[in-house]
Design an enzyme around this catalytic site. Structure first.
Site, PDB file in Angstrom:
ATOM      1  N   LYS A 287      75.615  45.087  20.958  1.00 28.20           N
ATOM      2  CA  LYS A 287      76.216  44.684  19.678  1.00 28.20           C
ATOM      3  C   LYS A 287      75.690  45.552  18.539  1.00 28.20           C
ATOM      4  CE  LYS A 287      75.737  40.228  18.289  1.00 28.20           C
ATOM      5  NZ  LYS A 287      75.393  39.940  16.896  1.00 28.20           N
TER       6      LYS A 287
ATOM      7  N   ARG B 142      76.951  49.992  14.623  1.00 25.76           N
ATOM      8  CA  ARG B 142      76.541  51.277  14.035  1.00 25.76           C
ATOM      9  C   ARG B 142      77.489  52.410  14.425  1.00 25.76           C
ATOM     10  NH1 ARG B 142      72.427  47.690  14.364  1.00 25.76           N
ATOM     11  NH2 ARG B 142      70.582  47.950  13.055  1.00 25.76           N
TER      12      ARG B 142
ATOM     13  N   GLY C  88      75.711  38.803  10.645  1.00 18.61           N
ATOM     14  CA  GLY C  88      74.654  39.174   9.696  1.00 18.61           C
ATOM     15  C   GLY C  88      74.454  40.676   9.646  1.00 18.61           C
TER      16      GLY C  88
ATOM     17  N   ARG D 166      72.936  32.280   5.197  1.00 23.30           N
ATOM     18  CA  ARG D 166      71.782  33.099   5.612  1.00 23.30           C
ATOM     19  C   ARG D 166      71.229  33.914   4.440  1.00 23.30           C
ATOM     20  NH1 ARG D 166      72.981  35.923  11.213  1.00 23.30           N
ATOM     21  NH2 ARG D 166      70.764  36.354  11.000  1.00 23.30           N
TER      22      ARG D 166
ATOM     23  N   SER E 105      62.360  43.569  10.125  1.00 21.13           N
ATOM     24  CA  SER E 105      63.808  43.385  10.251  1.00 21.13           C
ATOM     25  C   SER E 105      64.530  44.719  10.340  1.00 21.13           C
ATOM     26  CB  SER E 105      64.337  42.597   9.045  1.00 21.13           C
ATOM     27  OG  SER E 105      65.749  42.706   9.003  1.00 21.13           O
TER      28      SER E 105
ATOM     29  N   GLN F 195      67.678  44.959  10.351  1.00 20.47           N
ATOM     30  CA  GLN F 195      68.841  44.927   9.458  1.00 20.47           C
ATOM     31  C   GLN F 195      68.456  45.396   8.062  1.00 20.47           C
ATOM     32  OE1 GLN F 195      70.456  40.960   9.741  1.00 20.47           O
ATOM     33  NE2 GLN F 195      71.310  41.327  11.780  1.00 20.47           N
TER      34      GLN F 195
ATOM     35  N   ASP G 268      66.110  38.308  19.593  1.00 21.47           N
ATOM     36  CA  ASP G 268      67.350  37.576  19.871  1.00 21.47           C
ATOM     37  C   ASP G 268      67.309  36.816  21.200  1.00 21.47           C
ATOM     38  OD1 ASP G 268      68.478  38.416  17.518  1.00 21.47           O
ATOM     39  OD2 ASP G 268      69.415  40.184  18.403  1.00 21.47           O
TER      40      ASP G 268
ATOM     41  N   ARG H 285      66.947  28.576  15.032  1.00 18.20           N
ATOM     42  CA  ARG H 285      66.833  28.576  16.496  1.00 18.20           C
ATOM     43  C   ARG H 285      65.597  27.837  17.004  1.00 18.20           C
ATOM     44  NH1 ARG H 285      69.297  34.647  17.675  1.00 18.20           N
ATOM     45  NH2 ARG H 285      71.448  33.953  17.547  1.00 18.20           N
TER      46      ARG H 285
ATOM     47  N   ARG I 122      74.025  32.344  20.938  1.00 20.35           N
ATOM     48  CA  ARG I 122      72.931  32.525  21.909  1.00 20.35           C
ATOM     49  C   ARG I 122      72.391  31.174  22.381  1.00 20.35           C
ATOM     50  NH1 ARG I 122      72.912  37.858  22.137  1.00 20.35           N
ATOM     51  NH2 ARG I 122      72.982  39.043  20.206  1.00 20.35           N
TER      52      ARG I 122
END
Ligand code: S3P
Length: 760
Positions: free
Chosen positions: A345, A350, A418, A446, A492, A494, A640, A671, A713
């Site tokens: 993913k 990207r 996200g 988020r 992170s 991201q 994840d 989670r 997930r």
């Protein structure tokens, strides 16, 4: 809110307003008003209790009503000798005109002698320019207390008997005041409709008419046209006999009232005519593609339409309106065989982003055809990038160069993703256009400050909600961003990637230092596109000097999707599974390390490098697992995979302790909490902590019903738990498995878990 509401025309719409007004206590008295031919409808409305009383305009006017014994007089509540029109509107604080658009001018004429500055006048007509124009003709200028409105809701039926109390609930309603409208009156009408549950927007009449021409008037014309054409054919060859659901769905609106639709077409002709021309050109294009066997382009046209429709549907994300998916898992089973799970993913996102910014054509293989990556793909199409496919994971991206993106016409809807939102915020901060990023309920909750704050330090202008969440309103600051040297407070990828993308448009160098290694696909892929990236320990630096040159990308299977099978085969006795072509980038292999520390039997075979990323086949066989203290340095490398690792821990002998994983609380769901709740329901001793969980494994996993809280997930992790459970498990709210792994249910079934998917 109103003492007396007078509704002119108590049919489906007027009746539904009356019902909703009554149900929500928005008016003390509701009065109906109509012409003589509406008397049956008005009597029915009164009988049904929809309105309190009604008045009828007699054809010969009120003088005649005086001299003739009037059969309605008694029940009208009209003073003997009174004028019904006057009586109806006297002291009304709101008059709502709910008659067809073509009648509005005549109604204004009729209201004119009684027009009161203490009353607010509004309507429900589906064209708005025509209403303002009619008012101008009758009154000279549009009265300040006229506030036209259009509820975008309806049904094919007519008459007050079909009226629904919730016809406007959660439906859009557009108010189109003229420039001179009294703001208080506008506010009152807004509150009035919001009180009925409508989602109210305010815009000018011309904008309203152009939108409605495209999304309502043109589709009606198309439905009428198609049925007109096929109806004549049917008379000769009985084709309707064999028409099925598709035809019924498509032509539903051709059952609408023809008179009303002629009126609407007439009232909005200026906006409709050019659209008919565009549609004819589109049909001619499709005709050409078919005639010349250009099936690739035909596919692209259909695929684009499909994803655009999905974007339309996504807005109705109200849980009551979307399909809910439940997984029913029969306990037991083992996993055997060979599989290639779908593409990674992170890399799929990207590949679209960098392929779009590259010069030249990029071919992508192994692209993940799941909702998250498709949201990124759609966003770049919306910014003018031509992307062919995906067909069997293959894409062709016609890169527009680093400065070639175009302003999107609408907000960019990023669904559940996200990664799309955070990476795009960096990329769009330095563009020469503004943009708005939105997402579904989970994404809209988020944290986005983690990206907007460092971006603000670079000079970006991004507005969020007060809570620091989406929508993100980005004012493009082309040429104005400045590089920063940023030490990330959390590990992170991201945030790192967001700042790298912003750094590609900033003056000077942009450096990001990470507190612990995180996935480095952005850096690797940039290098693959020949963009200069400097890496110095935990610090990565980019500048704006450089260009991306198109390069083909082979996306390996996603280790995060493989993780469900690594755990499943480990915990289900007798399992033996080969997972092919899995990405084993060292910033992603924490799950293998953790499972091996727990005693899992995982072999890494056939290691190779594909397009700058390490890839291998993974063989996993069942093995007894033991509980461990998960080393904190592995947390970002398996971030994840914890939902399914918690399931492994529940099956392991002894205690497993996770700490340093507070980031899990701000993923697609919390989670830590959601997994602890579900495991407890299944009888597992799982204690959530602030930054992790303590699980006493080795006991029995029982059956039961758990919810994934819309987290893909978590849905898959609890499905895998079924392999070791003593009774069946039901997992609710599994639709979002489609964001990362749409094939999960079929694949897991093929490999040996009995999972049935129920849609409702
Ligand atoms: C991702 C980074 C991680 C991960 C997410 C994908 C990426 O998020 O959880 O699924 O593609 O960069 P964080 O950067 O928030 O840890």
């Amino acid at each position: 809110m109103f003492n007396k509401l007078c509704i002119i025309g108590v049919g489906l719409i007027g009746g539904s307003v009356a019902k909703a007004v009554r149900a929500n206590g928005l008016a003390k008295t509701i009065v109906g008003y109509g012409r003589e031919q509406d008397s049956i409808n008005l009597q029915t409305a009164k009988r049904l209790g929809v309105i309190d009383e009604f008045y009828i305009e007699t054809p010969v006017g009120w003088v005649a009503a005086l001299s003739q014994p009037n059969e309605y007089q008694g029940m009208l509540g009209c003073q003997k000798g009174g004028n019904p029109t006057y009586e109806a509107f006297k002291d009304a604080d709101c008059v709502l005109i709910a008659t067809p658009v073509a009648s509005i001018e005549a109604i204004f004429e009729q209201l004119k002698p009684f027009w009161s500055k203490d009353t607010i006048y509004t309507d429900v007509g589906s064209t708005k320019g025509s209403v303002l124009a009619a008012a101008e003709r009758v009154f000279g200028v549009v009265p300040e207390n006229l506030v036209p409105a259009h509820p975008i809701a309806g049904a094919e039926q007519s008459g007050v008997e079909a009226a629904l109390v919730d016809l406007f609930f959660h439906k859009r309603l557009i108010i189109t005041p003229a420039n001179n409208a009294n703001p208080e009156a506008v506010q009152k009408i807004k509150t009035f409709w919001q009180g009925q549950g409508a989602l109210v927007s305010v815009m000018n009449a011309q904008h309203h008419d152009s939108i409605l021409a495209a999304t309502s008037h043109l589709p009606h014309i198309l439905a009428f046209a198609l049925v007109d054409m096929l109806g004549h054919k049917d008379e000769q060859t009985e084709i309707f006999k064999y028409a099925a659901g598709g035809f019924r769905d498509f032509t539903r609106i051709a059952s609408s009232d023809p008179t009303m639709w002629v009126d609407i077409c007439k009232a909005n002709k200026q906006e409709i005519l050019p659209l008919i021309e565009q549609l004819s050109a589109e049909l001619a294009k499709i005709h050409g593609l078919l005639a010349y066997d250009d099936y690739q382009q035909l596919f692209s046209t259909f695929a684009y339409a499909k994803s655009a429709r999905q974007r339309f549907l996504n807005q109705f994300e109200d849980p009551n309106m979307t399909k809910s998916i439940t997984f029913h898992i029969k306990n037991g089973g083992r996993l055997q065989g060979e599989a290639r799970v779908p593409g990674d993913k992170s890399m799929s996102h990207r590949s679209i982003m960098l392929g779009s910014l590259a010069e030249g054509v990029t071919h992508v293989k192994g692209f993940l055809e799941a909702e998250d990556a498709l949201a990124t793909l759609q966003a770049f199409r919306d910014m003018g990038v031509e992307i062919e496919g995906p067909v069997n994971g293959e894409l062709t991206i016609h890169g527009v160069g680093k400065n070639g993106l175009k302003a999107p016409k609408n907000e960019l809807y990023l669904g559940n993703s996200g990664t799309s939102m955070r990476l795009l915020s960096g990329l769009l901060a330095g563009q020469p256009f503004n943009s708005v990023l939105t997402g579904d309920k989970s994404l809209s909750g988020r944290p986005m400050k983690r990206v907007t704050e460092p971006l603000a330090l670079m000079g970006a202008d991004i507005k969020t909600t007060e809570k620091g969440t989406a929508p993100l309103y980005i004012t493009g600051k082309a040429g104005q961003l400045k590089g920063i040297d940023y030490v990330m407070p959390m590990a992170s990828a991201q945030v790192k990637s967001c700042l790298i993308l912003a750094g590609m448009y900033a003056q000077g160098a942009t450096s990001v230092t990470e507190p612990a290694p995180t996935r480095d696909h952005t850096e690797r892929m940039l290098a693959g596109f020949s963009y200069p990236v400097k890496k110095d320990g935990s610090k990565v630096t980019v500048t704006a000097d450089g260009k991306l040159t198109a390069a083909d990308i082979d996306v390996p299977s996603d280790i995060s999707s493989a993780a469900f099978f690594l755990v499943g085969a480990s915990i289900a006795e007798g399992s033996d599974l080969l997972l092919k072509h899995v990405g084993i980038n060292p910033t992603r292999t924490g799950v293998i390390d953790i499972l091996r520390l727990m005693g899992a039997n995982i072999e890494i075979l056939n290691e190779r490098e594909v397009g700058g990323e390490p890839v291998a086949d993974l063989r996993v066989r069942s093995a007894p697992l033991k509980g461990i203290d998960i080393p904190e340095h592995l947390v970002p490398l398996a971030i994840d995979e914890f939902p399914v690792l918690f399931v492994a821990a529940a099956c392991a002998e002894g205690q497993t302790r996770l700490s340093g994983a507070e980031e899990l609380r701000v993923k697609e769901s919390d989670r830590i909490q959601v997994m602890a709740d579900g495991l407890q329901i299944l009888g597992v001793d799982a204690q959530p902590t602030e930054d992790g969980m303590i699980i006493q494994g080795g006991g029995n996993i029982g059956g039961g019903t758990v919810t994934s809280h819309g987290d893909h997930r978590i849905a898959m992790a609890f499905s895998i738990a079924g392999l070791r459970a003593s009774a069946a498990i039901t997992v609710l709210d599994c639709a979002n498995v489609n964001t990362s792994f749409p094939e999960f249910k079929d694949l897991v079934q093929r490999l040996g878990l009995d999972l049935v998917c129920e849609e409702s």
